[in-house]
Design a protein around this motif. Structure first.
Motif, PDB file in Angstrom:
ATOM      1  N   GLY A 158       0.815  -1.212   0.000  1.00 25.72           N
ATOM      2  CA  GLY A 158       0.000   0.000   0.000  1.00 25.72           C
ATOM      3  C   GLY A 158       0.846   1.258   0.000  1.00 25.72           C
ATOM      4  O   GLY A 158       0.550   2.225  -0.707  1.00 25.72           O
ATOM      5  N   THR A 159       1.924   1.255   0.796  1.00 20.92           N
ATOM      6  CA  THR A 159       2.818   2.406   0.839  1.00 20.92           C
ATOM      7  C   THR A 159       3.503   2.614  -0.506  1.00 20.92           C
ATOM      8  O   THR A 159       3.622   3.746  -1.003  1.00 20.92           O
ATOM      9  CB  THR A 159       3.876   2.218   1.936  1.00 20.92           C
ATOM     10  OG1 THR A 159       3.225   2.088   3.208  1.00 20.92           O
ATOM     11  CG2 THR A 159       4.839   3.394   1.984  1.00 20.92           C
ATOM     12  N   ALA A 160       3.930   1.522  -1.129  1.00 20.10           N
ATOM     13  CA  ALA A 160       4.592   1.615  -2.430  1.00 20.10           C
ATOM     14  C   ALA A 160       3.646   2.185  -3.482  1.00 20.10           C
ATOM     15  O   ALA A 160       4.041   3.047  -4.292  1.00 20.10           O
ATOM     16  CB  ALA A 160       5.096   0.241  -2.859  1.00 20.10           C
ATOM     17  N   LEU A 161       2.408   1.728  -3.497  1.00 23.26           N
ATOM     18  CA  LEU A 161       1.441   2.234  -4.473  1.00 23.26           C
ATOM     19  C   LEU A 161       1.146   3.712  -4.228  1.00 23.26           C
ATOM     20  O   LEU A 161       1.015   4.497  -5.173  1.00 23.26           O
ATOM     21  CB  LEU A 161       0.144   1.419  -4.397  1.00 23.26           C
ATOM     22  CG  LEU A 161       0.223  -0.008  -4.934  1.00 23.26           C
ATOM     23  CD1 LEU A 161      -1.072  -0.758  -4.648  1.00 23.26           C
ATOM     24  CD2 LEU A 161       0.509  -0.013  -6.439  1.00 23.26           C
ATOM     25  N   THR A 162       1.032   4.110  -2.977  1.00 26.99           N
ATOM     26  CA  THR A 162       0.791   5.513  -2.655  1.00 26.99           C
ATOM     27  C   THR A 162       1.947   6.388  -3.116  1.00 26.99           C
ATOM     28  O   THR A 162       1.747   7.498  -3.632  1.00 26.99           O
ATOM     29  CB  THR A 162       0.578   5.684  -1.141  1.00 26.99           C
ATOM     30  OG1 THR A 162      -0.563   4.932  -0.729  1.00 26.99           O
ATOM     31  CG2 THR A 162       0.358   7.151  -0.781  1.00 26.99           C
ATOM     32  N   MET A 163       3.163   5.894  -2.962  1.00 32.12           N
ATOM     33  CA  MET A 163       4.349   6.675  -3.324  1.00 32.12           C
ATOM     34  C   MET A 163       4.532   6.821  -4.832  1.00 32.12           C
ATOM     35  O   MET A 163       5.360   7.614  -5.285  1.00 32.12           O
ATOM     36  CB  MET A 163       5.591   6.034  -2.696  1.00 32.12           C
ATOM     37  CG  MET A 163       5.615   6.126  -1.179  1.00 32.12           C
ATOM     38  SD  MET A 163       7.047   5.322  -0.411  1.00 32.12           S
ATOM     39  CE  MET A 163       8.372   6.418  -0.941  1.00 32.12           C
ATOM     40  N   THR A 164       3.751   6.056  -5.625  1.00 36.05           N
ATOM     41  CA  THR A 164       3.810   6.236  -7.079  1.00 36.05           C
ATOM     42  C   THR A 164       3.133   7.528  -7.517  1.00 36.05           C
ATOM     43  O   THR A 164       3.249   7.933  -8.670  1.00 36.05           O
ATOM     44  CB  THR A 164       3.139   5.061  -7.810  1.00 36.05           C
ATOM     45  OG1 THR A 164       1.735   5.028  -7.493  1.00 36.05           O
ATOM     46  CG2 THR A 164       3.789   3.737  -7.432  1.00 36.05           C
ATOM     47  N   GLY A 165       2.397   8.145  -6.600  1.00 37.78           N
ATOM     48  CA  GLY A 165       1.702   9.375  -6.937  1.00 37.78           C
ATOM     49  C   GLY A 165       0.318   9.148  -7.507  1.00 37.78           C
ATOM     50  O   GLY A 165      -0.292  10.073  -8.052  1.00 37.78           O
ATOM     51  N   THR A 166      -0.215   7.948  -7.363  1.00 37.93           N
ATOM     52  CA  THR A 166      -1.564   7.677  -7.857  1.00 37.93           C
ATOM     53  C   THR A 166      -2.575   8.602  -7.185  1.00 37.93           C
ATOM     54  O   THR A 166      -2.453   8.900  -5.990  1.00 37.93           O
ATOM     55  CB  THR A 166      -1.943   6.209  -7.579  1.00 37.93           C
ATOM     56  OG1 THR A 166      -3.321   6.016  -7.942  1.00 37.93           O
ATOM     57  CG2 THR A 166      -1.787   5.859  -6.111  1.00 37.93           C
ATOM     58  N   PRO A 167      -3.570   9.080  -7.912  1.00 36.92           N
ATOM     59  CA  PRO A 167      -4.585   9.930  -7.302  1.00 36.92           C
ATOM     60  C   PRO A 167      -5.536   9.167  -6.389  1.00 36.92           C
ATOM     61  O   PRO A 167      -6.332   9.783  -5.679  1.00 36.92           O
ATOM     62  CB  PRO A 167      -5.332  10.512  -8.505  1.00 36.92           C
ATOM     63  CG  PRO A 167      -5.118   9.519  -9.603  1.00 36.92           C
ATOM     64  CD  PRO A 167      -3.751   8.956  -9.376  1.00 36.92           C
TER      65      PRO A 167
END
Length: 411
Positions: free
Chosen positions: A120-129
């Motif tokens: 979840g942290t990795a996906l958030t750090m991709t900058g996804t809206p």
């Protein structure tokens, strides 16, 4: 094939429950000891989250707008509720596992929680809206795991107490954080581009302080004999009553408490709706945290007692309806197989839509045309249906299962 009871908690828990024998006729129970309805409910939750992210903006109104609004907040609450159900399936649904089996089950939940936190942290750090729920999900697992040995009654009592008390605590904590100069930093806000501990607990879109009652409520329901027709009927009635109590109580409070509507109208933000809709809809905006009147609303993302009560009621009613529908109506069961397949690999389906949003460059959430939402739903349903014909678990569910293998070394 259906997953085993120790499959990933974000995927479907299981459809063949260990220890539940086929029912005899005349027992007042459904014919088979299967819970495919849980898969269906989880698939609906996935589609609801798709609607909240890549569907039309509810503030546009009309039939599609109202349908989209039904998904906002309620789908993620159903997701969290079913997380509690999944924890009990891993650790022993009707009877908690003990001894070595119990320790291994706890280790599996902990490993899965840590993987979800990292993913979840990795996906958030991709900058996804998208406000990714997975890291929050992992923290929920860790926070409620000590309760896994409790029976349905104490679990329900804890969930109720949490719903009554925790939103008020969150209101105070958020007020203190807002007034603090810059707020906590360091380890509390790490990583900078992800959801730090403060966000996961208090300030994020799914703060653990007010979302764990959903998880604990799911744990309590999992302890029940949900194969029983009587229990399912009671669950349906309970769900409807809680929804009416939450939404109806908010409507009454907003209209009977002097100045309540005016207070939240001046503190909310967002466009497209009136504060008069705050008893059920997010279209009016969100509480600004500067008035206690915000504790009277029941809009899905308001983090209030009435919101938790209402959304828990919706989740219970949806689960009961899904359990009954797939067991009572064979034709419906066949028609719902694509949704059930999606529910059986909900981690894969969830990540799929985040990757899709990123790949397509969708920045306005919600706000996409209806055909975009339908495209996402059809694509994941076709993939899940074809995949489930060959494999027991979804691709990410299989990887997560492999990651949790070291738990079997626990003695």
């Amino acid at each position: 094939m259906t997953p085993n009871a120790d499959d990933t908690a974000l995927a479907t828990p299981t459809t063949a429950l260990a220890g539940e024998q086929p029912e005899r006729s005349g027992s007042g129970r459904v014919p088979v000891g299967r819970l495919i309805g849980v898969d269906l409910a989880r698939g609906l939750a996935v589609f609801g989250m798709y609607a909240a992210h890549v569907g039309p903006d509810p503030s546009e109104g009309g039939v599609s707008g109202h349908l989209m609004e039904l998904a906002h907040g309620r789908a993620s609450a159903l997701f969290a509720f079913l997380a509690g159900f999944s924890i009990m399936l891993i650790t022993g649904r009707r009877t908690p596992k003990t001894g070595r089996a119990g320790r291994q089950a706890v280790a599996k939940v902990v490993i899965r929680a840590l993987v979800l936190l990292a993913l979840g942290t990795a996906l958030t750090m991709t900058g996804t809206p998208v406000e990714v729920i997975l890291a929050f999900y992992g923290l929920y697992f860790l926070l409620v795991l000590p309760l896994y040995r409790l029976s349905a009654v104490p679990l329900a009592a804890i969930a109720a107490a949490g719903a009554l008390v925790l939103p008020q605590i969150l209101y105070v904590v958020q007020g203190a954080l807002n007034s603090a100069d810059g707020g906590p930093g360091g380890i509390w806000a790490w990583p900078a581009n992800g959801d730090g501990l403060i966000s996961l607990l208090f300030t994020g879109n799914y703060p653990a302080l007010t979302w764990i009652p959903f998880v604990i409520a799911g744990m309590a329901v999992a302890r029940l004999d949900v194969v029983s027709t009587v229990v399912r009927r009671r669950l349906a009635i309970t769900g409807v009553c809680l929804a009416v109590l939450g939404y109806g109580g908010s409507w009454l409070a907003l209209h009977l408490v002097p100045g309540a509507l005016k207070a939240i109208g001046s503190s909310g933000w967002g466009e497209g709706g009136s504060a008069a809709s705050a008893w059920w809809s997010d279209t009016w905006g969100y509480p600004g945290g500067d008035t206690p009147a915000a504790l009277l609303v029941a809009s899905p993302h308001s983090e209030t007692t009435l919101s938790i009560v209402a959304n828990t009621g919706v989740a219970i009613a949806v689960l009961a309806a899904c359990l009954v529908a797939v067991d009572t109506f064979p034709r419906f069961h066949r028609l719902a197989r694509p949704v059930i397949a999606v529910g059986s690999m909900s981690l894969t389906a969830y990540v799929f839509h985040i990757v899709g949003i990123r790949y397509l460059g969708i920045e306005e959430l919600p706000g996409s045309p209806l055909h975009v939402l339908l495209g996402f739903i059809v694509a994941v349903a076709v993939f899940a249906t074809l995949w489930s014909r060959r494999f027991r678990r979804g691709p990410l569910e299989w990887l997560l299962g492999k990651t949790a293998k070291p738990a079997e070394l626990v003695r």
